[in-house]
Each structure stands twice: as C-alpha cells, then as structure tokens.
Design a protein around this motif. Structure first.
Motif, PDB file in Angstrom:
ATOM      1  N   LEU A 183      -5.506  -1.654  12.594  1.00  8.28           N
ATOM      2  CA  LEU A 183      -5.701  -3.047  12.169  1.00  8.28           C
ATOM      3  C   LEU A 183      -5.457  -3.969  13.361  1.00  8.28           C
ATOM      4  CD1 LEU A 183      -3.644  -2.704   8.869  1.00  8.28           C
ATOM      5  CD2 LEU A 183      -6.132  -2.824   9.048  1.00  8.28           C
ATOM      6  N   VAL A 208      -2.114  -4.173  15.393  1.00  5.41           N
ATOM      7  CA  VAL A 208      -0.829  -4.503  14.783  1.00  5.41           C
ATOM      8  C   VAL A 208      -0.135  -3.288  14.157  1.00  5.41           C
ATOM      9  CG1 VAL A 208      -1.333  -6.937  14.384  1.00  5.41           C
ATOM     10  CG2 VAL A 208      -2.009  -5.251  12.655  1.00  5.41           C
ATOM     11  N   ASN A 209      -0.791  -2.133  14.172  1.00  7.27           N
ATOM     12  CA  ASN A 209      -0.111  -0.950  13.613  1.00  7.27           C
ATOM     13  C   ASN A 209      -0.177   0.264  14.545  1.00  7.27           C
ATOM     14  OD1 ASN A 209      -2.868  -0.686  13.159  1.00  7.27           O
ATOM     15  ND2 ASN A 209      -2.625   0.369  11.204  1.00  7.27           N
ATOM     16  N   LEU A 217       0.992  -5.390   6.307  1.00  3.30           N
ATOM     17  CA  LEU A 217       0.036  -4.362   6.719  1.00  3.30           C
ATOM     18  C   LEU A 217      -0.304  -3.411   5.587  1.00  3.30           C
ATOM     19  CD1 LEU A 217       1.476  -3.259  10.173  1.00  3.30           C
ATOM     20  CD2 LEU A 217      -0.501  -4.720   9.724  1.00  3.30           C
ATOM     21  N   ARG A 247       0.169   4.507  -0.008  1.00  5.41           N
ATOM     22  CA  ARG A 247      -1.110   5.087   0.361  1.00  5.41           C
ATOM     23  C   ARG A 247      -1.053   6.611   0.332  1.00  5.41           C
ATOM     24  NH1 ARG A 247      -4.484   2.343   5.278  1.00  5.41           N
ATOM     25  NH2 ARG A 247      -3.963   0.429   4.171  1.00  5.41           N
ATOM     26  N   ARG A 248       0.064   7.168   0.759  1.00  2.00           N
ATOM     27  CA  ARG A 248       0.184   8.618   0.712  1.00  2.00           C
ATOM     28  C   ARG A 248       1.473   8.966  -0.017  1.00  2.00           C
ATOM     29  NH1 ARG A 248       1.896  10.253   6.992  1.00  2.00           N
ATOM     30  NH2 ARG A 248       3.984   9.399   6.785  1.00  2.00           N
ATOM     31  N   GLU A 282       2.560   4.126  21.299  1.00  3.21           N
ATOM     32  CA  GLU A 282       1.858   2.856  21.186  1.00  3.21           C
ATOM     33  C   GLU A 282       0.681   2.799  22.159  1.00  3.21           C
ATOM     34  OE1 GLU A 282       4.389  -0.573  21.426  1.00  3.21           O
ATOM     35  OE2 GLU A 282       2.703  -1.943  21.695  1.00  3.21           O
ATOM     36  N   LEU A 319       3.563  17.067   3.419  1.00  2.00           N
ATOM     37  CA  LEU A 319       3.793  16.935   1.985  1.00  2.00           C
ATOM     38  C   LEU A 319       2.621  16.249   1.271  1.00  2.00           C
ATOM     39  CD1 LEU A 319       7.523  15.921   2.171  1.00  2.00           C
ATOM     40  CD2 LEU A 319       6.620  18.066   1.312  1.00  2.00           C
ATOM     41  N   ASP A 320       1.684  15.693   2.023  1.00  2.63           N
ATOM     42  CA  ASP A 320       0.548  15.018   1.406  1.00  2.63           C
ATOM     43  C   ASP A 320      -0.661  15.919   1.271  1.00  2.63           C
ATOM     44  OD1 ASP A 320       1.572  12.258   1.300  1.00  2.63           O
ATOM     45  OD2 ASP A 320       1.683  12.525   3.458  1.00  2.63           O
ATOM     46  N   SER A 371       0.739  13.824   6.043  1.00  2.00           N
ATOM     47  CA  SER A 371       1.894  14.637   6.429  1.00  2.00           C
ATOM     48  C   SER A 371       1.832  15.941   5.637  1.00  2.00           C
ATOM     49  CB  SER A 371       3.186  13.891   6.126  1.00  2.00           C
ATOM     50  OG  SER A 371       3.464  13.951   4.746  1.00  2.00           O
ATOM     51  N   TYR A 416      -6.220   7.250   4.336  1.00  2.00           N
ATOM     52  CA  TYR A 416      -5.043   6.597   4.920  1.00  2.00           C
ATOM     53  C   TYR A 416      -5.317   5.765   6.166  1.00  2.00           C
ATOM     54  CZ  TYR A 416      -3.014  10.581   2.334  1.00  2.00           C
ATOM     55  OH  TYR A 416      -2.695  11.509   1.400  1.00  2.00           O
ATOM     56  N   GLU A 473      13.733   2.919  34.035  1.00  2.00           N
ATOM     57  CA  GLU A 473      14.254   1.572  33.906  1.00  2.00           C
ATOM     58  C   GLU A 473      13.670   0.656  34.982  1.00  2.00           C
ATOM     59  OE1 GLU A 473      16.046   4.355  33.735  1.00  2.00           O
ATOM     60  OE2 GLU A 473      16.784   4.271  31.672  1.00  2.00           O
ATOM     61  N   ALA A 526       4.266  11.297   0.922  1.00  2.00           N
ATOM     62  CA  ALA A 526       5.546  11.455   1.604  1.00  2.00           C
ATOM     63  C   ALA A 526       5.727  10.382   2.666  1.00  2.00           C
ATOM     64  CB  ALA A 526       5.612  12.838   2.250  1.00  2.00           C
ATOM     65  N   LYS A 570      -0.676   5.702   9.059  1.00  2.00           N
ATOM     66  CA  LYS A 570      -0.261   6.946   8.421  1.00  2.00           C
ATOM     67  C   LYS A 570      -1.362   7.992   8.518  1.00  2.00           C
ATOM     68  CE  LYS A 570       3.722   5.447   6.915  1.00  2.00           C
ATOM     69  NZ  LYS A 570       4.959   5.884   7.574  1.00  2.00           N
ATOM     70  N   ILE A 571      -0.951   9.205   8.877  1.00  2.18           N
ATOM     71  CA  ILE A 571      -1.856  10.355   8.823  1.00  2.18           C
ATOM     72  C   ILE A 571      -1.312  11.281   7.742  1.00  2.18           C
ATOM     73  CG2 ILE A 571      -2.506  10.130  11.251  1.00  2.18           C
ATOM     74  CD1 ILE A 571      -0.621  12.468  11.862  1.00  2.18           C
ATOM     75  N   THR A 602      -8.386   2.835   0.286  1.00  2.00           N
ATOM     76  CA  THR A 602      -6.995   2.486  -0.024  1.00  2.00           C
ATOM     77  C   THR A 602      -6.891   2.099  -1.495  1.00  2.00           C
ATOM     78  OG1 THR A 602      -7.370   0.173   0.498  1.00  2.00           O
ATOM     79  CG2 THR A 602      -6.649   1.570   2.298  1.00  2.00           C
ATOM     80  N   PRO A 603      -5.678   2.186  -2.050  1.00  2.00           N
ATOM     81  CA  PRO A 603      -5.501   1.783  -3.454  1.00  2.00           C
ATOM     82  C   PRO A 603      -6.051   0.384  -3.693  1.00  2.00           C
ATOM     83  CG  PRO A 603      -3.490   2.799  -2.628  1.00  2.00           C
ATOM     84  CD  PRO A 603      -4.432   2.693  -1.460  1.00  2.00           C
ATOM     85  N   PHE A 639       4.777   4.639  12.120  1.00  2.00           N
ATOM     86  CA  PHE A 639       5.462   3.898  11.058  1.00  2.00           C
ATOM     87  C   PHE A 639       4.428   3.134  10.221  1.00  2.00           C
ATOM     88  CE2 PHE A 639       8.258   0.763   9.145  1.00  2.00           C
ATOM     89  CZ  PHE A 639       9.422   1.479   8.945  1.00  2.00           C
ATOM     90  N   TYR A 644      -2.614  -7.825  -4.516  1.00  6.06           N
ATOM     91  CA  TYR A 644      -2.617  -6.443  -5.000  1.00  6.06           C
ATOM     92  C   TYR A 644      -1.245  -6.065  -5.544  1.00  6.06           C
ATOM     93  CZ  TYR A 644      -2.825  -1.375  -5.113  1.00  6.06           C
ATOM     94  OH  TYR A 644      -2.754  -0.078  -5.522  1.00  6.06           O
TER      95      TYR A 644
END
Lengths: 776, 284
Positions: free
Chosen positions: A688, A696-697, B258, B185-186, A290, A709-710, A707, A684, A122, B188, A704-705, A763-764, A701, B264
């Motif tokens: 940015l 900014v990212n 973002l 994008r992914r 961060e 499940l991906d 996971s 992914y 603190e 999960a 994304k890397i 990306t999509p 959250f 899109y």
C-alpha cells in the motif's frame, strides 16, 4: 503424491534421494552469503530517496565523511554514469538501459541516492543521517493512468537512456501481436465473455533478503559472493557498470534463502563492488526487510482484460488479451514480463483461431517491478481463467468441460509460440507431452467437482463453493537460454559435477546430480556437485524461466553421456572387449558377452595412472531446443462468510504434469509452495502507498503472507508424462503452480455467493462490499 | 531506524525489588511480545527493563471457590493448559485466538492488559467476566476493575512504579454460553480488524442475560450495555436479533488504518451478532 504409471525402470531418476545440500543445511553450517566472515570488511549502507520524483540540487557529504569509521561515500557526483539494466537476462538484453548506479534524478521513494561504507553499522547509519541532500521535488506519477495521461511528467527524460519504447509518454515497452482477425471473430461469435482483473504491488518476500560481500583475492581480483539467481549475468553487468574487464571479476553463489525472481536482478553487487574498489577493502551489504520490500523488486502490478468469443458448442473462436503493466520507476523486465502475459497463456486454448495480444508497460514513480515467479503468466491467467468461467456460465456449460474442449493437446501447436518470444519473435513448436486431460480428471475427482459445484451449500453465514483453473508455463527460453556442465571423473570412480546452474533453495543441485548419476550408473553420493562459481563452473544463464531441470539438465545429460563413452573405451581396453558389448550400471562396467566386469574405481585408476593416461572428463552445453510447457489443473473449495466477507480456502488440489519428476518430493514441494504463494496473492498480500508514493506497509507486521497456520490442506499431485526432448522425460515445475490460485479462488467465490472478485487480494472488506452492492 | 542497542535488562530477586526498580524508571518486561516490537521500532526508550517474567509470585494460577486468580506473568499457554481455562470457556476461546503457538508460549495475560490495545484478544474475557486488576506499587496495593484500568489505546491507570500483580476473574453465575470471534485477513499472527466476545445465559432458547465485548472498534474494548439489555428475552436466532445489528454497530467508534476502513469495522462489528446467533446453538 505421485500418480504411478508404468515408467521406464530407472535407478536414481524418480527417486526421492536425500538433497545433496541437506545435511549441511540441517546442521546449520555457515553456507549462506553473509555466513562468511571476511576480516576487515566494511559495512555498506544505502541512502534511499524520500521523494517519489525529485532532482538532487546539491549533495553535501562533508559532515558524514567526518564521522570516525566512515571510509567512503558514493553518489552521482563521484561515480561515472553508465546506463544499464539491472535485469539479469540473456544477450542481447531485452530490458531498456534506463538505470545508472547513482543518478541526479530520483524516481521513487526508495531510489538510490548514495552509498556509504564504514567500519561499523552504527557509523554507517550515522553517516546516512548526516548526508545533506537538497531536492527539487517534481510532480509524481503514481498510477499507470496518470502516467499515460497527456502532459504527464516524463519520468525518464535523461538523454542517455537506450531501448525505451516511448520515453516521452512514459511507455517502457509495448507489444501488439495479432493473429487472424480478432475483432471480426469476436463480433461474429454467438457467445462472448469479458473479464478485467487487477493485481497490485506484491513482493517476493524471500526469507533471506538481498545481500552481498565483495572482497579481493590474492591477485587483487574482485570476488563477489552474492545471493543471486544469475551469477554469470552478475559478472557481465558488474563488469559493464564498474568498467572492469570481466576477467577481473569472480562471482560466487553460495546457498541461497530463496529468490522467486527478486534475485534475477543486479542490485547490490555493483554498489558493493564500487565501494570495495574505491576503498580497497572488503564490503558487505545486506538489505533490511523494509529495503527488501521497497528497494528490491516486486511483481508487475497489472490490469489485464480478456475478451473471449465462442461458438454455441463451446469451441473458442477468438481471444483478445490486453495488458496494462506498471513497471515502476525502471523498466527492468518490462518488455519480457509483458510479452509473457500473452505468450504463456494464449497457447493453452489453441482452438481459438483469432488471437490478439497487446499491451503496454508503463513507468510510474513507484517501486521497481521485476521478475517474479510466473513472470506475467500469473497476471494473464487471472483474467483468462475468470473470463473462461464467465463464458462457461453464458454457454450453460460446465467450466471443466469448456476447458476440456479447448485446451491444447499432444501433437498440436499454437501460432503464439512463434509470434511471441523473449522480447522478440519466438520459435514454433509443437506440444510433445501433455497430461492435462488426466490432471483435470484427477483434480475434479479429488475436489468432488460434480458433487460440490453449483450447490451453494450454506452453514449459518458461511457459503461454500468450488472453483477451478488451468495453466501452463514453459521450460526455459527457446534458442536463448544456455546451460553448460562439466563432469570430471576422479580416480576412485566418483565424479565431480560442475554446473553454472543456480540452486536457490529449489534443489536443482540434487536434480542435476540425479541426472548425472542415472546416466553414469552410480548412486547420487558418487556425484559431487559444485555449482555457480564463475571461476570454476561453466556458463549457465541461471535460475529463471523454469529452465534449470530442462536446459541445465540436458547439458548435464550430454556431458554424462560423453563421459560414459570415455569410461566404456577405457573399460573396453581393460577387458579387451568391444565397447558396444559393455554396459555401465551400479558402479561397474560389465560385458554382456563374457560377463566379466571392471569397477569404475578400476577404470578411474587405470586412466589416471596405468595405461594411456588421461583425464576422463567432458563439458557439454545445451541451448533450449524448445520450451515444453508443464501443465496444471487447479481446484479449490472456499468458504465465504457472508456477514464479514472473510474467505477461507478449505481445500486446494493442484495437479501438475511436469513430465517425469526427477525428484518427486522436491517437485511436489515446488507445486505446493507456488500454490501457497498464490493463495497469499489471492487473499492477503498488497503493498500500500501513501498519497506521496511511500510504501506504508513494508514489513511482515503489516504485509501478511500465508503463515504455516494459515495454509489449508493442499494436495499437490504429479501426473507423469514423458517429454521426449527433456532429460529423462522431464519438464519444468517451478512456476506453473502460481498461476492457478487467483482465478480458481475467484471462481470458487462466485460459485459460493455469486460475486466476481477481479481485484486481488480478495480482502474481507472487498468481498463484503461486493456482496452488499449485489444485494443493493 | 533504531535496531541495535536494546535497553539493559535487570533481574529483580522478588516482587518487592521489581517494584523498587520500576519506581526508578525501569519498564516491566514479561513475555516481551509487544514490548520488543515497540523497542525495536524505537517508539519507546526506557532507561532499563525489569524482567518480571520468572518471579514465582507472578506466575501462579489459582482456582478458588468464586474466582480464578492469574499471576500477571503467567503465559497464555500456561493459562490454556491450566484448570482455569477449563473452568472459563470464554478465556480459553479468546486466548486460543492470540497470535501463534510461539507467541502464546511467551506472551502473558498481564502484558496483554498492560499493553492496553483495543485489539488485545486477551482483554475481551476480562471485560466480559468483570475482572479486577491487582496492582502493587511503592505506596502499597490496590485493585481496579478492568474498565477503570484501561484508559485508552496504550493508556492505563498504572502509576509510576506500579506493577500488575495478578488478575481476578470471577466465575459467572450459572452456566453462560461463551462466544469469541475475531475477524482478520488471515488466521494466525493477525491483529483483529474487529472482534466480538459474548457470554449468554439461555433458558429454553431464550436469552435471559447477555454480556458483549467488542474489540478493535473503539479506543478501548467496549461493552455495549444497551444491546446487552435489548437482547434479554429474545430467542437466540439470527432473525430475532437482526434489528440489533445496527445498534451494535452504533456502539463502535472505529478508525481507518492499513487493515480496514472504519466503515467496514462498524458494519462487521454489528454483523458479528448474527454470527454469534448462528454459532451458539440454543439447545446444547
């Protein structure tokens, strides 16, 4: 899985033994850097620049210093200015000396302005808020094109920097290496192909961020316990930056939660050391996630253009490769990553006689790029392997066959090995082991290449396709990387293995123990490994350049062979036989003549207490004699949703030749992990930035890397070869796997829907936009 | 960044005490999967938290004659394992798409609704089924339609001291086919770039009735009622719906962030109609 071939019978090498550090890790023992509680330790925190490019006009720390618990604040005004590089590399250092601990000028959002040490989190946080800094904001350079434009702001205008290629033009490093006459060969080639591929800012995202604790031992020496890949380079660079004799510093590397190259950097160690020296108290610093994104290191964003020329039969005649690399605000690893773009890719297709590799690494006011698994090769292979796919189509040739016709083979060489080295000339070498033909065959079979390629199979909006790519890497840096090992025999017949080599979660402690155990005829549990402590282990450059199994492994093997000779001498005296008649295996020395035997415990006891008393021990060093490339073939099937642009990797097959896998499970894990990281690059990941250069990212959250499940079905297959220069036939495996996913997935998307994705990530939105512009 | 010193958590004995504490300014806490993210970011600093996650009256899931009632603190995993999910395929499809198994084990449908994100996957079935939100507050109980309850991103009709007690999900008439798709994008742990949920009543391959709900493309989940109407009487086939793609896109009011651009989102929202047509086979 491993393809089995008739291999030499070995007891330990090639076995999936338990990891030597496995039980302690599984039990959650306090093994990591900050698991150790040093009483009275201060918390160190860093004030980062909010501006991409600015001069500090004034800094006022009085309000911050008045906060109870604040012990020390360091900044450019009270710390000596010593130019250095943060790159943990060999000597002479190939990266420019363009960094000081605290500068009057800040060069990116996140640059270091000041450091605070306080008694609590603190108090440290409050101090950061109360440091008053007046900035004179300068125009910022936020892309390589802006940086190279005439009249661009000069990022490194300080007079004391050394080794910058052309500071006035913002060029940190440049290379231009021609072999033959590439322009003419391209012009005369009946078929040519070209691809330009781009990789954005990517972060390593190790689970454990950078962290360090600096404290003093009983003699007042500075001990730095740190999450690093390069403990000996940490010692050297900290000694330089803090102007301390190296003998006053001890660096300890405990267990590490991943590095991927981000920890081949000396970032927090000198800060913690400086705060500790100034306060006389222990100091711990840990980056937040961060900070890890913004103020540690990233992959070099790069634009690579490859031009290929070939005969109508598909034989390559010329390869021109040009790389434009963004090194960010500082030039750490700028020259060597750039060089590697060409040096680790061009030899793969050695049928091309005319080659040129040229490029620049450019400063920008963005985060600092550094070493990242693949080290430039990943960027190079993206463009090279997409260009190969384009060339195959123009030739009307199966892409698989184009590779088969052109790749390097056993007994062959490439002029590039000699022309491009670690920021200087390299060393000529021939390829002595290469199972790439087998890798290609098995991979094609597993993915159903002949059956699935060019089918344009559709299921509703989903289009399916397959793609492939090849890659190689190296095993250490020839003539530069040195690793050393000490083996000491205990009186009970067990051994201590002391290595400078650095296990950062890769399992190298286990691999090196296996090499020692194999050579000493014992099981792995008889080899106690102690690694990466500059006071107690011999030198090793550390874990980078895919060097540990090969370079450090050879050092362990040499030391073990020396100890083995000493054991046989003692046993020979005990058995009253000639050493030549003795065999060491399964914990005992046996005479092939008489059949009589002594155990290793007998040998240890005799040497320690009984006759001709001495310590059985040896230290050996190895300088990478060559850098044998591991090879890999990558195949994948993707599904592209033509309505949304979403790309799904359905299956991924990676087949690698890493020589003899010392620990097959770990080697497969390296290959599989690298592929997954590469899939993250392809689909992914992207840092940015705002229009003012702020990331900014910088969090999981928003960045994304893949996971758990991906992750698609990844088949990691090892095809053994026997590398004659390697320890028990081994080569490297750590990096080669990350070079394939980007081009293989891009090529598979082309097979599915006929569009070329050349800017990562796919990306999509980018895929859909490409689909729509194609249909007009 | 504020990372330490999270607010104190108070555990009420029952719902009545929870309401009283909420009226004193306490923020209800159930699974915490959204709330803790906001608290750690420091964007919200409630004086204290009221843990309603283990109040038995808020965790009940009961299947009645005409509806399912889901307690506000029932977790996604509990709902998925209950007969309610079996009876309401659209609920199952949407809840299965939420985050990851770990988040589904903690997060609640009531919390997903209170969070009022246009990207909330759990909200899509509520809009499609015409769910009612049962509230309890200092002035007693009341019920609102879900579309009256959600006012905007993060904004609800909750009055000070009011707590969501349960959600009523009426069974739709007949046996509509259910569809849910989220684009991210992914796979999960992803926040939708755009999502579409649908209930379709079919007869002989022709759409008799349709309900659609779009997520992540407007300040709230959107029911594009004109498109729903226009679907009636059409065969369920991509070609037969192609001319409605634009109309569905037009029902959106997306933002750029973002994750994706507004353009899109608009395009993809419309095109999900074709995915729906391909995904639901008219026969079975």
């Amino acid at each position: 899985m491993a393809v089995s071939v008739a291999a030499k019978a070995r007891d330990v090498v090639g076995q999936n033994v338990h990891k030597v550090d496995g039980p302690a890790l599984v039990c959650g023992k306090p093994l990591f850097t900050l698991d150790m509680d040093v009483p009275g330790a201060l918390v160190g925190k860093i004030l980062h620049s909010p501006h991409a490019h600015a001069m500090i006009e004034a800094i006022d720390t009085s309000a911050a210093e008045a906060i109870p618990g604040v012990a020390c604040i360091l900044h450019f005004g009270n710390v000596p200015r010593i130019p250095h590089t943060t790159a943990g590399q060999g000597w002479p250092e190939p990266s420019p000396y363009d960094t000081v601990l605290f500068d009057r000028k800040v060069r990116y959002v996140g640059d270091r302005v000041a450091a605070v040490a306080a008694t609590s989190e603190e108090a440290a946080d409050e101090a950061l808020r109360k440091i008053r800094v007046e900035y004179k904001v300068l125009p910022a350079v936020l892309s390589v094109d802006e940086a190279l434009a005439p009249g661009a702001p000069v990022i490194h205008d300080e007079p004391d920097a050394e080794g910058i290629y052309d500071a006035q033009r913002n060029i940190a490093a440049a290379v231009d290496i021609p072999v033959g006459d590439v322009d003419r060969a391209l012009a005369e080639s009946p078929v040519t192909a070209e691809a330009t591929c781009e990789i954005p800012y990517l972060q390593h995202t190790p689970i454990e961020p950078h962290c360090v604790i600096a404290y003093f031992d009983e003699d007042g020496r500075l001990v730095i316990r740190t999450s690093t890949q390069v403990p000996f380079h940490v010692r050297r660079i900290v000694a330089r930056v803090l102007a301390l004799p190296m003998s006053r510093i001890r660096v300890v590397k405990p267990r590490i939660g991943g590095g991927f190259g981000a920890k081949q950097e000396i970032i927090l160690e000198p800060v913690a050391g400086a705060l500790a020296l100034r306060t006389g108290r222990p100091v711990r610093i840990a980056y937040t996630r961060e900070e890890e994104f913004v103020a540690s290191r990233t992959r070099h964003p790069m634009r690579v253009t490859v031009k290929l020329g070939a005969g109508r039969d598909g034989t390559l005649r010329a390869i021109d490769m040009e790389a434009l690399s963004n090194t960010g605000a500082y030039g750490t690893h700028s020259l060597t990553v750039l060089s590697n773009v060409g040096s680790k890719t061009l030899p793969l297709y050695n049928k091309a006689r005319h080659l040129r590799f040229h490029g620049k690494a450019v400063y920008t006011n963005l985060p600092v790029a550094g070493a990242y698994r693949g080290y430039g090769a990943t960027q190079g292979y993206f463009a090279l392997e997409v260009a190969m796919d384009i060339l195959a189509e123009k030739l009307g040739l199966d892409p698989l066959e184009l590779r088969q016709r052109n790749h390097i083979r056993v007994g062959e060489t490439s002029p590039i090995f000699e022309k491009i080295g670690e920021g200087r000339e390299g060393k000529a070498q021939i390829v002595r082991s290469c199972a790439l033909p087998e890798c290609l065959r098995i991979g094609a079979e597993r993915i159903g290449w002949k059956r699935n390629r060019g089918r344009r199979r559709r299921e509703g909006p989903w289009a399916y396709g397959v793609g492939m790519a090849c890659a190689m890497q190296g095993s250490g840096i020839t003539g530069i990387d040195m690793g050393a090992a000490t083996i000491v025999m205990n009186e009970d017949g067990s051994f201590r293995l002391l290595v400078g080599a650095t296990d950062l979660g890769t399992g190298s402690d286990t691999v090196l123990a296996q090499i020692a155990a194999e050579a000493l005829g014992v099981s792995v549990d008889k080899v106690l490994v102690y690694s990466s402590d500059t006071d107690f282990t011999p030198f090793d450059v550390g874990a980078y350049a895919s060097s540990t199994t090969y370079v450090s492994g050879l050092a362990v093997l040499k030391a073990a062979e020396d100890v083995r000779r000493q054991i046989l001498d003692v046993a020979a005296a005990a058995l009253e036989e000639a050493p030549e008649d003795l065999e060491l295996s399964q914990g005992a020395v046996r005479s092939v003549r008489s059949g009589r035997a002594v155990t290793l415990a007998d040998v240890g006891h005799r040497a320690t207490y009984v006759v001709d008393q001495h310590q059985i021990a040896a230290t050996a060093s190895c300088v990478a004699p060559e850098s044998p490339p591991p090879f890999a073939a990558f195949f994948c099937e993707v599904a592209v949703d033509t309505e949304t642009g979403l790309v799904r990797v359905e299956r991924f097959v990676a087949v690698a030749d890493c020589g003899v896998a010392i620990h097959p499970k770990q080697a497969e894990g390296q290959l599989e992990g690298a592929v997954v990281q590469g899939i993250g690059h392809a689909l992914y990941e992207e840092m940015l930035f705002s229009g003012r250069g702020r990331c900014v990212n910088p969090s999981f959250f928003d960045y994304k890397i893949p996971s758990a499940l991906d992750v698609p079905e990844v088949e990691a297959i090892l095809v053994p070869s026997e590398e004659p220069t390697g320890p028990f036939g081994a080569k490297s495996i750590a990096e080669v796997g990350i070079n394939g996913p980007l081009p293989a997935i891009s090529n598979a998307i082309y097979d599915a829907v006929g569009i070329r994705l050349t800017r990562a990530p796919f990306t999509p939105e980018r895929v859909l936009s490409a689909l729509r512009s194609r249909t007009g | 960044m504020h990372t330490t010193g999270l607010a104190e958590i108070v555990r009420p004995r029952d719902l009545a005490e929870a309401v009283r504490l909420a009226a004193e300014g306490g923020e209800p806490l159930a699974g915490g999967t959204d709330l803790f993210v906001r608290l750690r970011k420091g964007v919200e600093r409630p004086p204290f938290l009221v843990y309603i996650g283990d109040l038995p009256e808020l965790r009940r899931i009961s299947v009645g004659e005409s509806k399912v009632e889901i307690g506000a603190a029932a977790t996604h995993a509990e709902i998925l394992a209950s007969p309610a999910a079996a009876r309401l395929p659209i609920l199952r499809l949407a809840l299965e798409a939420i985050a990851s198994p770990a988040i589904r084990a903690m997060g609640t449908l009531g919390g997903n609704l209170a969070n009022a994100s246009p990207a909330g996957d759990g909200l899509i079935p509520l809009y499609l089924l015409g769910a009612r939100v049962n509230l309890v507050g200092p002035d007693g109980e009341r019920a609102l339609a879900v579309e009256e309850f959600v006012l905007g991103p993060g904004k609800t009709a909750l009055r000070p001291g009011e707590v969501i007690r349960s959600l009523d999900l009426p069974f739709p008439e007949g046996a509509p086919r259910a569809y849910f798709r989220k684009v991210g994008r992914r796979r999960a742990l992803i926040i939708a770039i755009a999502s579409l949920g649908a209930l379709l009543w079919l007869r002989d391959g022709t759409i008799e009735r349709a309900r659609l709900a779009l997520g992540s493309v407007a300040p709230t989940v959107v029911r594009p009622r004109e498109v729903e109407q226009a679907l009636v009487g059409r065969p369920l086939a991509p070609d037969a719906l192609a001319d409605l793609v634009e109309a569905l896109s037009a029902a959106t009011r997306p933002i750029s962030d973002l994750r994706a651009s507004a353009g899109y989102r608009r395009t993809v929202a419309g095109r999900l109609l074709l995915d729906l047509a391909c995904t639901i086979s008219p026969g079975g």
